[in-house]
Design a protein around this motif. Structure first.
Motif, mmCIF file in Angstrom:
data_model
loop_
_atom_site.group_PDB
_atom_site.id
_atom_site.type_symbol
_atom_site.label_atom_id
_atom_site.label_comp_id
_atom_site.label_asym_id
_atom_site.label_seq_id
_atom_site.Cartn_x
_atom_site.Cartn_y
_atom_site.Cartn_z
ATOM 1 N N GLN A 128 0.841 -1.204 0.000
ATOM 2 C CA GLN A 128 0.000 0.000 0.000
ATOM 3 C C GLN A 128 0.871 1.247 0.000
ATOM 4 O OE1 GLN A 128 -2.172 -1.051 3.524
ATOM 5 N NE2 GLN A 128 -4.046 -1.460 2.380
ATOM 6 N N LYS A 129 1.960 1.184 0.773
ATOM 7 C CA LYS A 129 2.863 2.336 0.851
ATOM 8 C C LYS A 129 3.526 2.584 -0.510
ATOM 9 C CE LYS A 129 5.079 2.980 4.800
ATOM 10 N NZ LYS A 129 6.147 2.865 5.843
ATOM 11 N N ILE A 130 3.994 1.508 -1.147
ATOM 12 C CA ILE A 130 4.619 1.665 -2.467
ATOM 13 C C ILE A 130 3.601 2.238 -3.449
ATOM 14 C CG2 ILE A 130 5.619 0.429 -4.440
ATOM 15 C CD1 ILE A 130 6.787 -1.578 -2.425
ATOM 16 N N LYS A 131 2.376 1.704 -3.410
ATOM 17 C CA LYS A 131 1.339 2.172 -4.335
ATOM 18 C C LYS A 131 1.045 3.662 -4.122
ATOM 19 C CE LYS A 131 -3.441 1.257 -5.680
ATOM 20 N NZ LYS A 131 -4.658 0.495 -5.365
ATOM 21 N N GLU A 132 0.914 4.053 -2.853
ATOM 22 C CA GLU A 132 0.592 5.448 -2.550
ATOM 23 C C GLU A 132 1.740 6.373 -2.976
ATOM 24 O OE1 GLU A 132 -0.914 8.961 -1.557
ATOM 25 O OE2 GLU A 132 -1.976 7.059 -1.828
ATOM 26 N N ARG A 133 2.968 5.921 -2.717
ATOM 27 C CA ARG A 133 4.122 6.733 -3.096
ATOM 28 C C ARG A 133 4.240 6.821 -4.613
ATOM 29 N NH1 ARG A 133 8.546 4.797 1.495
ATOM 30 N NH2 ARG A 133 7.834 6.253 3.072
ATOM 31 N N ALA A 134 3.954 5.723 -5.295
ATOM 32 C CA ALA A 134 3.999 5.740 -6.757
ATOM 33 C C ALA A 134 2.921 6.665 -7.303
ATOM 34 C CB ALA A 134 3.812 4.327 -7.300
ATOM 35 N N ALA A 153 13.985 8.534 3.871
ATOM 36 C CA ALA A 153 13.737 9.724 4.691
ATOM 37 C C ALA A 153 13.132 10.844 3.848
ATOM 38 C CB ALA A 153 15.041 10.198 5.334
ATOM 39 N N LEU A 154 13.571 10.969 2.591
ATOM 40 C CA LEU A 154 12.997 11.977 1.693
ATOM 41 C C LEU A 154 11.526 11.680 1.411
ATOM 42 C CD1 LEU A 154 15.891 12.499 -0.870
ATOM 43 C CD2 LEU A 154 14.789 14.312 0.465
ATOM 44 N N LEU A 155 11.237 10.406 1.151
ATOM 45 C CA LEU A 155 9.843 10.023 0.890
ATOM 46 C C LEU A 155 8.966 10.327 2.106
ATOM 47 C CD1 LEU A 155 10.493 6.658 -0.965
ATOM 48 C CD2 LEU A 155 9.241 8.596 -1.915
ATOM 49 N N GLU A 156 9.485 10.029 3.281
ATOM 50 C CA GLU A 156 8.708 10.294 4.497
ATOM 51 C C GLU A 156 8.509 11.798 4.698
ATOM 52 O OE1 GLU A 156 10.504 8.304 7.799
ATOM 53 O OE2 GLU A 156 9.855 6.324 7.106
ATOM 54 N N ALA A 157 9.548 12.580 4.412
ATOM 55 C CA ALA A 157 9.435 14.034 4.568
ATOM 56 C C ALA A 157 8.402 14.592 3.596
ATOM 57 C CB ALA A 157 10.799 14.689 4.333
ATOM 58 N N MET A 158 8.396 14.068 2.357
ATOM 59 C CA MET A 158 7.404 14.524 1.374
ATOM 60 C C MET A 158 5.995 14.191 1.822
ATOM 61 S SD MET A 158 9.137 13.727 -2.336
ATOM 62 C CE MET A 158 7.607 14.056 -3.228
ATOM 63 N N GLU A 159 5.840 12.990 2.361
ATOM 64 C CA GLU A 159 4.507 12.596 2.824
ATOM 65 C C GLU A 159 4.069 13.427 4.017
ATOM 66 O OE1 GLU A 159 5.000 8.012 1.255
ATOM 67 O OE2 GLU A 159 4.925 8.398 3.403
ATOM 68 N N ALA A 160 5.005 13.667 4.935
ATOM 69 C CA ALA A 160 4.663 14.436 6.140
ATOM 70 C C ALA A 160 4.234 15.849 5.788
ATOM 71 C CB ALA A 160 5.855 14.466 7.093
ATOM 72 N N GLN A 161 4.859 16.404 4.752
ATOM 73 C CA GLN A 161 4.547 17.783 4.337
ATOM 74 C C GLN A 161 3.489 17.819 3.238
ATOM 75 O OE1 GLN A 161 5.967 20.550 5.813
ATOM 76 N NE2 GLN A 161 6.854 19.057 7.223
ATOM 77 N N ASP A 162 3.017 16.650 2.828
ATOM 78 C CA ASP A 162 2.050 16.532 1.736
ATOM 79 C C ASP A 162 2.545 17.251 0.479
ATOM 80 O OD1 ASP A 162 -0.219 15.473 0.635
ATOM 81 O OD2 ASP A 162 -1.466 17.213 1.110
ATOM 82 N N LYS A 213 20.146 14.917 8.386
ATOM 83 C CA LYS A 213 20.684 15.970 7.510
ATOM 84 C C LYS A 213 19.800 16.149 6.274
ATOM 85 C CE LYS A 213 25.635 15.614 8.675
ATOM 86 N NZ LYS A 213 26.951 15.175 8.162
ATOM 87 N N ILE A 214 19.335 15.046 5.685
ATOM 88 C CA ILE A 214 18.543 15.195 4.455
ATOM 89 C C ILE A 214 17.172 15.794 4.779
ATOM 90 C CG2 ILE A 214 17.449 12.892 4.343
ATOM 91 C CD1 ILE A 214 18.929 14.836 1.372
ATOM 92 N N ARG A 215 16.658 15.515 5.977
ATOM 93 C CA ARG A 215 15.382 16.160 6.365
ATOM 94 C C ARG A 215 15.582 17.676 6.446
ATOM 95 N NH1 ARG A 215 15.313 12.018 10.509
ATOM 96 N NH2 ARG A 215 14.217 10.225 9.645
ATOM 97 N N LYS A 216 16.726 18.096 6.988
ATOM 98 C CA LYS A 216 17.002 19.534 7.086
ATOM 99 C C LYS A 216 17.176 20.135 5.686
ATOM 100 C CE LYS A 216 20.064 22.869 9.343
ATOM 101 N NZ LYS A 216 21.150 23.099 10.289
ATOM 102 N N VAL A 217 17.908 19.417 4.833
ATOM 103 C CA VAL A 217 18.099 19.893 3.456
ATOM 104 C C VAL A 217 16.737 20.004 2.755
ATOM 105 C CG1 VAL A 217 18.997 19.219 1.177
ATOM 106 C CG2 VAL A 217 20.455 19.024 3.206
ATOM 107 N N PHE A 218 15.888 19.034 2.991
ATOM 108 C CA PHE A 218 14.571 19.049 2.344
ATOM 109 C C PHE A 218 13.774 20.280 2.787
ATOM 110 C CE2 PHE A 218 10.074 17.977 2.099
ATOM 111 C CZ PHE A 218 9.981 17.597 0.769
#
Lengths: 127, 164
Positions: A10-16, A50-59, A99-104
């Motif tokens: 489900q996570k892969i599908k939603e991210r895709a 971590a990038l995928l999670e940050a994108m999801e968290a920020q929608d 670090k990548i969360r901060k960069v994001f």
């Protein structure tokens, strides 16, 4: 042995789906995670996660995530390159998930280069 | 300095598939076969990328050989081969220019030095999300049971959550 679960699918599908929507429109930025052997051994897969999670968290739906080969600086991996539309690419080195969360948040979303993690402006040819 | 290590088979798989993508593959199939009766774990990665000629195949697992122009080989194959050999297995490679490449690694399933499969969900997510134009198939068999994941089905919405 660890198996993929329905929740994983489900996570892969939603991210895709999220990424597909993005590619149909114009992105505000592209983030390339370097996935050469050294990058993977140093933790590049967790950087992508971590990038995928940050994108999801920020929608966030207007940032393209992609991978490339190694940039030739194995000892500085994991590395990622951030390209905002109309601006020079910035290469970040020795990344961690924090670090990548901060960069994001600061660079990708806010437009402010995180100089303490940056190696240089510019992009190598990877193909 | 942080450690560098390929501690899971799923990381090796990610690395080998990245090779396939750099070689222009449009379809990549990853098969995992676990047979506890024979005490064997097999991993096969098949792609339709640019492929290699016979002399390149011969040198492909040499860590000091690489073809930078297409980034098709390098440390990755030799590390994967080392992981297989340490677990009583081996790695084989077959390839033809224009037809693609198949990498197959075998492991003694119960070997104390066999690395865990690890987080295949993260590996598949990374591959699918970063390469939406590429068709990925993942097939996992264990003692006669099998499940498959097809990125096209995940993408076009035809994959449905199984009723349990």
């Amino acid at each position: 042995m660890a198996k993929l679960t329905v929740e994983d699918l489900q996570k892969i599908k939603e991210r895709a789906r999220r990424t597909t929507l993005l590619r149909e429109g114009a992105g505000r930025a592209k983030v390339t995670v370097h996935m050469g052997t050294c990058g993977i051994a140093a933790g590049a897969r967790n950087i992508m996660d971590a990038l995928l999670e940050a994108m999801e968290a920020q929608d966030v739906t207007d940032v393209i995530l992609t991978t490339s080969g190694g940039a030739g600086l194995c000892s500085r991996e994991p590395m990622a390159t951030v390209e905002r539309v109309g601006e020079a690419p910035v290469k970040y080195i020795e990344l961690t998930e924090n670090k990548i969360r901060k960069v994001f948040m600061e660079h990708v979303m806010g437009g402010r280069i995180v100089t303490e993690y940056a190696l240089a402006l510019g992009s190598e040819q990877t193909h | 300095m942080r450690g560098f290590a390929m501690e899971e088979l799923s990381l090796h798989i990610l690395d080998i598939v990245e090779n396939s993508l750099r070689a222009g593959a449009k379809t990549v199939e990853v098969q995992i076969n676990e047979d506890r009766k024979r005490d064997v774990l097999e991993i096969e990665i098949r792609d339709d990328g640019g492929g290699m000629d016979a002399s390149t195949v011969e040198k492909a697992t040499d860590p000091f050989f690489t073809t930078k122009s297409v980034r098709r080989v390098g440390l990755g194959l030799s590390l994967f081969e080392g992981a297989a050999r340490r677990a009583g297995g081996e790695l084989s490679l077959s390839s033809k220019p224009g037809e693609g490449t198949t990498v197959k690694a075998t492991f003694q399933h119960s070997h104390i030095d066999r690395q865990p499969l690890g987080d295949m969900a993260k590996t598949l997510t990374t591959l699918i999300i970063s390469n939406l134009a590429v068709h990925f198939r993942y097939i996992h068999r264990e003692n006669g049971c099998e499940y498959q994941i097809d990125s096209k089905q995940l993408m076009d919405g035809s994959w449905k959550e199984p009723a349990i």
